[in-house]
Scaffold this active site. Structure first.
Site, PDB file in Angstrom:
ATOM      1  CG  ASP A  16      -1.810   1.151   1.370  1.00  0.00           C
ATOM      2  OD1 ASP A  16      -1.584   2.181   0.692  1.00  0.00           O
ATOM      3  OD2 ASP A  16      -2.768   1.055   2.157  1.00  0.00           O
ATOM      4  CG  ASP A  40      -6.577  11.429  -5.887  1.00  0.00           C
ATOM      5  OD1 ASP A  40      -6.070  12.038  -4.929  1.00  0.00           O
ATOM      6  OD2 ASP A  40      -7.029  11.992  -6.897  1.00  0.00           O
TER       7      ASP A  40
HETATM    8  N1  AR6 Z   1      -1.319   1.555  -3.000  1.00  0.00           N
HETATM    9  C1  AR6 Z   1      -0.722   1.221  -4.161  1.00  0.00           C
HETATM   10  N2  AR6 Z   1      -1.399   1.031  -5.310  1.00  0.00           N
HETATM   11  C2  AR6 Z   1      -2.736   1.215  -5.276  1.00  0.00           C
HETATM   12  C3  AR6 Z   1      -3.442   1.575  -4.101  1.00  0.00           C
HETATM   13  C4  AR6 Z   1      -2.662   1.761  -2.919  1.00  0.00           C
HETATM   14  N3  AR6 Z   1      -3.228   2.109  -1.761  1.00  0.00           N
HETATM   15  N4  AR6 Z   1      -4.768   1.695  -4.421  1.00  0.00           N
HETATM   16  C5  AR6 Z   1      -4.899   1.395  -5.730  1.00  0.00           C
HETATM   17  N5  AR6 Z   1      -3.681   1.093  -6.253  1.00  0.00           N
HETATM   18  P1  AR6 Z   1      -5.814   4.508  -9.666  1.00  0.00           P
HETATM   19  P2  AR6 Z   1      -5.309   5.960 -12.193  1.00  0.00           P
HETATM   20  C6  AR6 Z   1      -3.310   0.731  -7.648  1.00  0.00           C
HETATM   21  O1  AR6 Z   1      -7.215   4.224 -10.059  1.00  0.00           O
HETATM   22  O2  AR6 Z   1      -5.604   4.755 -12.999  1.00  0.00           O
HETATM   23  C7  AR6 Z   1      -8.660   8.492  -9.129  1.00  0.00           C
HETATM   24  O3  AR6 Z   1     -10.034   8.593  -8.926  1.00  0.00           O
HETATM   25  C8  AR6 Z   1      -4.428   0.298  -8.570  1.00  0.00           C
HETATM   26  O4  AR6 Z   1      -4.678  -1.099  -8.424  1.00  0.00           O
HETATM   27  O5  AR6 Z   1      -5.541   4.957  -8.265  1.00  0.00           O
HETATM   28  O6  AR6 Z   1      -4.109   6.788 -12.535  1.00  0.00           O
HETATM   29  C9  AR6 Z   1      -8.007   9.828  -9.411  1.00  0.00           C
HETATM   30  O7  AR6 Z   1      -8.647  10.888  -8.730  1.00  0.00           O
HETATM   31  C10 AR6 Z   1      -3.850   0.635  -9.938  1.00  0.00           C
HETATM   32  O8  AR6 Z   1      -2.985  -0.403 -10.400  1.00  0.00           O
HETATM   33  O9  AR6 Z   1      -5.159   5.664 -10.619  1.00  0.00           O
HETATM   34  C11 AR6 Z   1      -8.143   9.964 -10.895  1.00  0.00           C
HETATM   35  O10 AR6 Z   1      -9.392  10.516 -11.265  1.00  0.00           O
HETATM   36  C12 AR6 Z   1      -2.963   1.864  -9.670  1.00  0.00           C
HETATM   37  O11 AR6 Z   1      -2.806   1.914  -8.258  1.00  0.00           O
HETATM   38  C13 AR6 Z   1      -8.036   8.547 -11.381  1.00  0.00           C
HETATM   39  O12 AR6 Z   1      -8.431   7.725 -10.280  1.00  0.00           O
HETATM   40  C14 AR6 Z   1      -3.549   3.184 -10.151  1.00  0.00           C
HETATM   41  O13 AR6 Z   1      -4.956   3.194  -9.991  1.00  0.00           O
HETATM   42  C15 AR6 Z   1      -6.602   8.166 -11.738  1.00  0.00           C
HETATM   43  O14 AR6 Z   1      -6.601   6.873 -12.272  1.00  0.00           O
END
Ligand code: AR6
Length: 186
Positions: A16, A40
């Site tokens: 995480d 986020d």
């Molecule tokens: N630690 C590490 N990785 C994580 C965690 C965590 N706690 N939580 C999720 N992931 P995303 P994006 C992974 O959706 O695609 C938001 O609403 C997840 O499995 O966080 O860049 C923002 O406000 C995935 O592989 O980011 C934007 O609107 C990766 O992190 C939008 O999402 C990124 O998933 C950005 O989308």
């Protein structure tokens, strides 16, 4: 799994991102810096409201796709949060690869400018934004590798992959793109 590049460490862990003890944590933000789910949501929940208050004040126009901005880290263990805006995946013909690489590069530049010795990245764009993990992993690793080969810092760049599948895709890409005895190692 890790590699040493010009004295700097590039490593992959599963976990995480909000729990990392590093100087800067990179957030997968949107261009309005409006908060959301995924990384986020987790960063703002754990870091508290001061992060959003600061970004609202300093960056009222948000941040363009392919770039990044920096703020304090509230109650997180890090000193800074770097809010990086990756592209939404639209099939691969809308400059997604370039924009993803530039979001990583700008984040690394900000980290170095703020004397961060260690930075943790999530796999930008691979959640809500739908970027295929195998392609995103290659771009992420290539971009960080090139940056470290040129600058030799930050001292530690850690990719924090949320699940086993993401970790495996990154590990495969690392094996392929950065052989253990690549020229810039050591
Ligand atoms: N630690 C590490 N990785 C994580 C965690 C965590 N706690 N939580 C999720 N992931 P995303 P994006 C992974 O959706 O695609 C938001 O609403 C997840 O499995 O966080 O860049 C923002 O406000 C995935 O592989 O980011 C934007 O609107 C990766 O992190 C939008 O999402 C990124 O998933 C950005 O989308």
């Amino acid at each position: 799994m890790k590699r040493i590049i010009r004295g700097a460490t590039l490593e992959l862990v599963q976990g995480d991102i909000t729990l990392q003890e590093v100087d800067a944590i990179v957030n997968a933000a949107n261009s309005r810096l409006a908060g959301g789910g995924g990384v986020d949501g987790a960063i703002h929940r754990r870091g508290g409201p001061s992060i959003m208050e600061e970004t609202r004040q300093k960056y009222p126009d948000g941040c363009p796709t392919g770039s990044a901005v920096i703020s304090g880290a509230g109650q997180l263990k890090a000193k800074y949060v770097i809010h990086a805006v990756g592209p939404v995946w639209r099939g691969g013909q809308q400059q997604e690869a370039e924009l993803l690489a530039s979001a990583y590069r700008r984040s690394l530049q900000l980290a170095v400018e703020h004397q961060c010795r260690s930075v943790a990245f999530p796999a930008l764009s691979t959640g809500a934004y739908g970027y295929p993990m195998d392609q995103a992993a290659r771009i992420a690793l290539q971009t960080v590798y090139a940056f470290l080969a040129e600058h030799g810092r930050p001292e530690l760049v850690r990719f924090v992959l949320f699940d086993d599948r993401a970790y495996r895709q990154f590990a495969e890409a690392m094996e392929e793109l950065i052989p253990e005895h690549a020229p810039n190692q050591g």
